[in-house]
Structure formats: structure tokens, C-alpha cells
Design a protein around this motif. Structure first.
Motif, mmCIF file in Angstrom:
data_model
loop_
_atom_site.group_PDB
_atom_site.id
_atom_site.type_symbol
_atom_site.label_atom_id
_atom_site.label_comp_id
_atom_site.label_asym_id
_atom_site.label_seq_id
_atom_site.Cartn_x
_atom_site.Cartn_y
_atom_site.Cartn_z
ATOM 1 N N PHE A 74 -7.024 -26.737 -37.011
ATOM 2 C CA PHE A 74 -7.426 -27.981 -37.665
ATOM 3 C C PHE A 74 -8.604 -27.817 -38.638
ATOM 4 N N THR B 183 -2.290 -27.169 -34.668
ATOM 5 C CA THR B 183 -3.423 -28.044 -34.337
ATOM 6 C C THR B 183 -4.692 -27.239 -34.069
ATOM 7 N N LEU C 182 -8.187 -32.497 -32.293
ATOM 8 C CA LEU C 182 -7.799 -33.801 -32.845
ATOM 9 C C LEU C 182 -8.660 -34.941 -32.293
ATOM 10 N N THR D 238 -0.164 -37.945 -36.384
ATOM 11 C CA THR D 238 -1.416 -37.693 -37.113
ATOM 12 C C THR D 238 -2.347 -38.892 -36.996
ATOM 13 N N TYR E 221 -3.485 -32.139 -39.452
ATOM 14 C CA TYR E 221 -3.471 -32.366 -38.006
ATOM 15 C C TYR E 221 -2.582 -31.354 -37.285
#
Lengths: 480, 268
Positions: A8, A5, A360, A340, A335
Motif C-alpha cells: 500500500f 495490499t 488499509l 477500496t 488499496y
């Protein structure tokens, strides 16, 4: 599954340049958004059902302890066993112990995001037990050693041609001259490979869409019937589910079922909706000898009473993913973990920590489309903002953003200075724009001007021009 | 509340209109005055605080919200030529100040009287006619906050329908975000670029000469992308057309000569 993550932005960049991925993602917008719209339009009471569904979950979550215990006693009365697991590790070991006791070598699995959450497949594989995914999409990605990219359509990131390649590489004994250029043929091919494995498995593991407190039932919804074979044929059926899956009654489950498939795939109902209640009884024609429910907390109960509690209403329909311009642009793998899209942007920081998953909830324009289609009316953008607040309070937000904000806030708090600064900025931008009327590169705004021009203003702010208009209202305007 | 014969309306100019497009402020004043109101522009307004609010800087957002409430609460109405900023006042201020009952109350009272410009004209002032003409086809982009937070969809279309000579051609995927998102577009530029790329493709597909919208954030984003691609679509705030003030240069164009379209650059 090791989270990526933190990567990203790089993940997203790669995904945007991935040609087959982009082709596959194009189908989501064209397919599911449209299908949901039609299904909703055909059901006049849909909005009322959303409200009712959300209320059911709110009530359940407010009394979660009671309903969990009621569920456990119903399961136990019918000869099943409930295993309470605080963490992923406890859940993995609980499942492993059942498998070991039954000398299991092969475990069939229905699609389960919670199994992904606890990293079950790798764990079982590491202990000499072969997990066999029976959902078509899961089967495909298991062959490819990939993670699901969508909570209900795990292989949505792949094109049909990629699936055919995957089968050629992974299905041993597949005649090289066999045609695999048609969806029907691919399904048949997968079925031929999977069929014997159902019979070989000693244990079948499924997730659950609902756990019903009044009956002790686990409800599972599929379009392939694979979960039925997974749970009926082996000696033991293990249901692996988060504690938020509880609903009080069968009636409640039925209400939420009416919004689930419509939101997910635009179907009125999924092809199979199966209620599993306890192990096989004396007069049953089939069914497992053992029925286990592994109830996973893994950070969920910590959300109770917080600004994130509403995410526990989530029924994992995927509507927020299908309608999210970020998700449909980059797909699920970017993600970097199991959950997700918008629901993942809220749930992942809760499960991994905001330090790990801070990107995120930031990677959203707050366009609000997710919330507008969520059958459970979960305020997803609001909760993403709450994660940003936690991140900001913990000084985890990027330094450049914090510094920029504090400069901007310095002026925004001081109206006279702000007016002067805005006037200077308007003049400067107008100069930069010159005779073109737009700016092609701008210091400190490279993210903007890398891909688009900056329209330049004409040189004076509205406030300056308004003051020049010198009408009485402008002079007394600062205090009404 | 007894509404006086001529309601006093405080115009929340919005920081992007103030800085980038003063014409929109003047168009807003004209439209509200034409509808029979007195318009005032509180001089000490700065920003509704969204950059802080959406970046998790709650304390700064609260401070700016309190400033704005104090500045505007004496008016009969507050109007803003932006769904996003109006949504901030109408939806988010009460939530933002919920931990202080006194301020929450003031926020709620202000929220009830705050409106996005076009919905204010249409829903509150019951405007059905506008003294404007605009020859040609336009398309309209619904800003997300206006559309989903405030339910603004029919109002701009109804008023544009009253503009003489104007034909509206709807966008495909009209409810999709343009990818602006405030700081989003600089924090995640590649994703933003993808979104605005899809949006301008839809704009160009309509064949319309002009794109209208109710939010400067979306307009700067879409106009900037169209400009970079060398597409000859003009972008304007919907208020400019409704007020009959759409004769000057469009957003990102300089007076007096319109710029010549440039060829698209690969990768942009």
C-alpha cells in the motif's frame, strides 16, 4: 486478483505521482460530493431514511438465517435455483458447472464486485469461456486488463483521453479517422461493440443490489441498462451475491433504494432499477430459461456477532470512497484489492486477514467523513480502529510504532516523569528552532519534516509556566 | 446537578498545548474565568491517550483514560482547547471502558460534563461577547473530531463574530481533513502531505492573513506546511484571538522578529 495490499505505501506513492490519475480523481471531489450534497439537501427526510435503512439491515442481519431460507424457498417455488457457496472456490466452480452444462462459450456480465472478489473472469477465461463485461466502465478496464478502481465507477481512474486510446487499441476494426473526443461518441462506440455480444452469450451473470426474501427477487440498479440485457437475453441468468444482500420485503428494498443513488451519484434514482424474479414464465415476452442465485459467504458469516458486523449493512454505494481524502488522493488501485476506500479498509482485512491488509485500516486520519455520509450509518472509523486493535494484539503493528508507543506510554503513565520529559523536550525543541521558530529536520520525525517544518515551542511547557504563576489554584490543583 | 454560583472547571490542557503552545492554555484560562468560572489545572494530567487508542493499544489507552477520569471527575466541568481531546473524553472514553461497568459509568458521568473549549463557552456558559479585537481577515479550519464527533461549527464562528475588527473568510472544502491524523502523518507521510498541501492551498486562496483553528494537531500540521512553502499566513489557536492574546509570535514564529518568508522548495 492477487492482492497487493501489503504494498500500500508504495502503491500510494506511485498514485500520488501519476498525473493522469490525479486529473481523473479531481473529478470525484468536484462532481459526486457536490451532487450528493444537493440530493440530500433536496430531501428533508434523508436523515430519517438513513436511520430506517440501517434498521432494516440490522434486523435482516440479526435474522439472516431465516431470511436466507425464505429467499431460497421463494426462488425455488418460482423455478429458480439457489446455490450456497461457502468460499470463492465453491462459487467459481458452481458457476463453471452451469456454464459447462449449457455449453457456454460467451458469458455477458453486469458489474459485480463479488465477481471481482472471487476472481471470476480469469477463472472462466482459463476454462475457455469468454467473459464480456457490459458495464461501460467495466468494458474499458477489461480492455486494459485492469481491476476496477471504484465499487460503482470502475474506470473512474481514467481520463477521457485514456478511454479513447483504450478503444483505439482494443476495438478491432475501428476506423483510424473516427473521432473519439467526446463522451457521447465514446458511449456509442462501446455500445456498437457490445451490442452483438449480448446476443452471443449463453449465460448472463449479474450481481445484485438487494435480494428480497418475500419474493425471491434479485434487484439490480444501473444507469446503462446493461444488466437488463445481460439477464434477459441469454439462456441462463446467474445472480452472484453476498449473503448480506438480503432484505425482508420489497418495501424494505424501496426504502434503501431512496438512499442508495442519492448517496452514490446524487441521483434520486438510478436510470434502471430491475427486479428479477425466477426464470421466464409462460406468458412472459422475454427472460432467461434458467434463474440461478449463487449466494456467497466467503467470510461474511464469520463477522456476525463481532465488532465488524456493521459492515454487513454496506450497500456498496461508494459514498465513503467519494468523500474520503485518502481515496480521492490515491484512487482505488493503491488499496491493492477489490474493495477500496473506507468500506474496503474495513472489509478487506475481514476477507484477506489483517496480516495481509493491515495497512488499509491504518491509512486513515479518522476524519470521520465516511461515516458522516454513509447512508447505512456504518461506523467505519470505529471498525478501522478495531482492526488496529486486532493488529496490535497480534503483534503485527510495525516495530518502530510499537517501540515509540511504549516509550511514550512509559512517561504518560508517570505524571512527574512526564512533566520533566515534556519540559526537557520543550527546551530541546526551542533550541533546535533557535531564532527561526521552526525546525527543518528533526531526528525520529523524518515523516513530518520531509514535507513540512516543525513549529518550535518557546521553551517552557504550560505546566511549568502555570506553576510559576503560583496562584493557589495551581498548588491544590492536582486533586480537586 | 445543582451548579454552584461559580462553577469549578478543570482544564485539560492537552499534551500539544502543554508542549508547543502554552499561550493557548493561558488564553483558555482567561476565557473561562471571564465567563465567571474558577479554573483549575490538575497537575498530574498527561495525555488523553489518543496515540495508544488510535494505534490499537487498548490496554494503555484504558489505563490513561482511568487516570484522567480519576483526576477530573471532581470538577463541575472539564474543558479542553481541542475538539480531538474533548471528543476522546466525551465520545470515546465510555466506549473504551465499556467492558468494566463501574468505569464505564464514571466515564459517562465525566463525558456529560466535558466540553471542547469554544463550544463550552458558547453552549454551556452562554458567552456571546468577548473582550477582544483583531484587525484583519482570518480564515478558520474545522478540526475533524470537533466538527463531526462534537458538531462544532457555528460556535467558533459566532464568537469570532464578536471580535472587534475581525473579518472571517471561509475556506473552500472546509470540511476536508488537513491530513494530520496523529501518527497517520508520520506513517503515511506522502498521503498526509497531499492532504495538507490541498489544505494550505485553500488557506492561501482565501487571502486571509491568519488561519485559526481549535486543535493544535491541525495547527502544527498546517503551520508547518505553510512555513515550508514560505507562505506568510500566521497560524493561531482560536482561543488566542478570542482571549485578546494574539499579540505574540504566531505558531512556528520566534519572538520578537517575525521570520522572512522563504521561497518554496520544489517537492515539499
Amino acid at each position: 486478483m492477487q492482492p497487493t495490499t501489503k504494498d500500500f505505501p508504495e502503491n500510494a506513492r506511485r498514485a500520488l505521482g501519476d498525473v493522469p490519475l490525479q486529473a481523473a480523481l479531481g473529478n470525484i471531489a468536484r462532481g459526486w460530493q457536490e451532487k450528493r450534497t444537493q440530493a440530500v439537501a433536496a430531501l428533508p427526510e434523508f436523515e430519517a431514511l438513513r436511520t430506517a435503512a440501517a434498521a432494516i439491515k440490522d434486523h435482516t442481519i440479526a435474522h439472516l438465517d431465516e431470511y436466507l431460507e425464505r429467499f431460497e424457498s421463494r426462488v425455488t417455488e418460482q423455478g429458480g435455483t439457489v446455490h450456497w457457496c461457502r468460499s470463492a472456490e465453491e462459487a467459481r466452480h458452481t458457476i463453471l458447472a452451469i456454464c459447462h452444462r449449457l455449453n457456454a462459450r460467451t458469458v455477458t456480465k453486469g458489474k459485480s464486485m463479488v465477481a471481482e472478489e472471487i476472481g471470476l473472469n480469469d477463472f472462466l477465461g482459463g476454462h475457455g469461456i469468454a467473459p464480456v463485461e457490459t458495464d461501460l466502465g467495466e468494458h474499458i478496464i477489461q480492455l486494459r486488463k485492469e481491476a476496477p478502481s471504484h465499487i460503482i465507477a470502475p474506470a473512474v481512474h481514467l481520463t477521457q483521453a485514456q478511454v479513447a486510446e483504450t478503444f483505439r487499441a482494443g476495438h478491432h476494426g475501428l476506423p483510424t479517422n473516427r473521432r473519439l473526443d467526446d463522451a457521447r461518441v465514446l458511449v456509442d462506440e462501446a455500445r456498437n461493440v457490445l451490442r452483438p455480444r449480448y446476443f452471443a452469450a449463453e449465460v448472463g451473470i449479474t450481481g445484485a443490489n438487494f435480494l428480497v426474501a418475500e419474493t425471491g427477487s434479485a434487484v439490480i440498479v444501473t444507469n446503462e441498462g446493461n444488466a437488463d440485457l445481460t439477464q434477459l437475453l441469454p439462456k441462463a441468468h446467474i445472480v452472484l451475491a453476498g449473503i448480506e444482500k438480503l432484505v425482508p420485503t420489497l418495501e424494505d428494498a424501496a426504502t434503501i433504494l431512496r438512499v442508495l443513488a442519492r448517496s452514490a451519484t446524487g441521483q434520486e434514482m438510478a436510470a434502471y432499477t430491475t427486479f428479477a424474479t425466477g426464470p421466464r414464465r409462460a406468458r412472459d415476452v422475454d427472460g432467461p430459461e434458467e434463474f440461478h442465485v449463487v449466494l456467497l459467504d466467503n467470510g461474511r458469516s464469520a463477522l456476525l456477532g463481532t465488532e465488524f458486523q456493521d459492515i454487513l449493512r454496506c450497500i456498496r454505494c461508494g459514498a465513503c470512497l467519494n468523500h474520503c481524502p485518502v481515496y480521492t488522493g490515491i484512487g482505488g488501485h493503491a488499496y491493492g484489492w477489490v474493495y477500496t476506500g473506507p468500506m474496503g479498509a474495513v472489509l478487506t482485512p475481514a476477507l484477506l486477514g489483517v496480516a495481509e491488509a493491515g495497512h488499509l485500516p491504518n491509512a486513515s486520519t479518522f476524519c470521520g467523513r465516511c461515516e458522516s455520509v454513509c447512508p447505512m450509518r456504518i461506523p467505519l472509523p470505529k471498525m478501522m480502529r478495531h482492526w488496529r486493535e486486532r493488529e496490535f494484539a497480534a503483534h503485527l503493528a510495525p516495530h518502530a510504532i510499537r517501540r515509540g508507543l511504549s516509550w511514550w506510554a512509559f512517561f504518560a503513565r508517570r505524571p512527574a516523569l512526564y512533566r520533566a520529559a515534556a519540559g526537557a523536550l520543550a527546551r530541546w525543541l526551542a533550541l533546535m528552532g533557535g531564532r527561526l521558530g521552526y525546525v527543518r529536520t528533526l531526528p525520529l520525525a523524518g515523516g513530518w519534516t520531509a514535507v513540512r517544518d516543525m513549529p518550535a515551542p518557546s521553551g517552557r511547557t504550560f505546566q511549568q509556566l502555570w506553576a510559576m504563576r503560583a496562584q493557589p489554584a495551581a498548588k491544590k490543583g492536582s486533586r480537586p | 446537578m445543582t451548579t454552584p454560583a461559580r462553577p469549578r472547571v478543570g482544564l485539560l490542557v492537552t499534551c500539544l498545548v502543554d508542549l508547543f503552545r502554552p499561550e493557548v492554555g493561558f488564553a483558555s484560562v482567561k476565557l473561562i474565568e471571564d465567563a465567571g468560572c474558577i479554573v483549575e489545572v490538575p497537575r498530574d494530567q498527561t495525555c488523553c491517550g489518543q496515540p495508544a487508542y488510535n494505534s490499537g493499544d487498548k490496554a494503555t489507552a484504558q489505563e490513561l483514560a482511568r487516570n484522567l477520569i480519576a483526576l477530573f471527575e471532581g470538577y463541575d466541568y472539564v474543558a479542553a482547547p481541542s475538539g480531538s481531546c474533548a471528543g476522546m473524553l466525551k465520545v470515546h472514553f465510555p466506549a473504551l471502558l465499556a467492558d468494566d461497568p463501574l468505569w464505564e459509568n464514571r466515564a459517562r458521568r465525566l463525558a456529560a460534563r466535558s466540553f471542547e473549549l469554544v463550544s463550552f463557552l458558547h453552549d454551556v456558559l452562554r458567552v456571546t461577547k468577548v473582550a477582544a479585537a483583531h484587525a484583519g481577515t482570518v480564515t478558520y479550519h474545522d478540526g475533524c473530531s470537533g466538527l463531526r464527533e462534537l458538531g462544532i461549527k457555528g460556535q467558533p464562528r459566532a464568537l469570532l463574530g464578536a471580535v472587534e475588527g475581525l473579518a472571517l473568510k471561509e475556506l473552500s472544502a472546509a470540511e476536508s481533513c488537513c491530513g494530520f491524523g496523529g501518527l497517520f502523518c508520520v506513517k503515511y507521510p506522502e498521503i498526509s502531505n497531499r492532504m495538507v498541501g490541498d489544505k494550505v492551498a485553500a488557506v492561501i486562496d482565501t487571502g486571509a492573513a491568519t488561519l485559526l483553528a481549535g486543535d493544535m494537531g491541525c495547527l502544527l500540521n498546517i503551520a508547518g506546511k505553510l512555513s515550508r512553502l514560505g507562505a506568510a499566513v500566521h497560524c493561531r489557536h482560536v482561543a488566542e484571538v478570542l482571549a485578546g492574546m494574539a499579540n505574540g509570535p504566531a505558531i512556528g514564529q520566534s519572538a520578537p522578529a517575525a521570520k522572512a518568508p522563504r521561497p518554496a522548495r520544489p517537492g515539499s
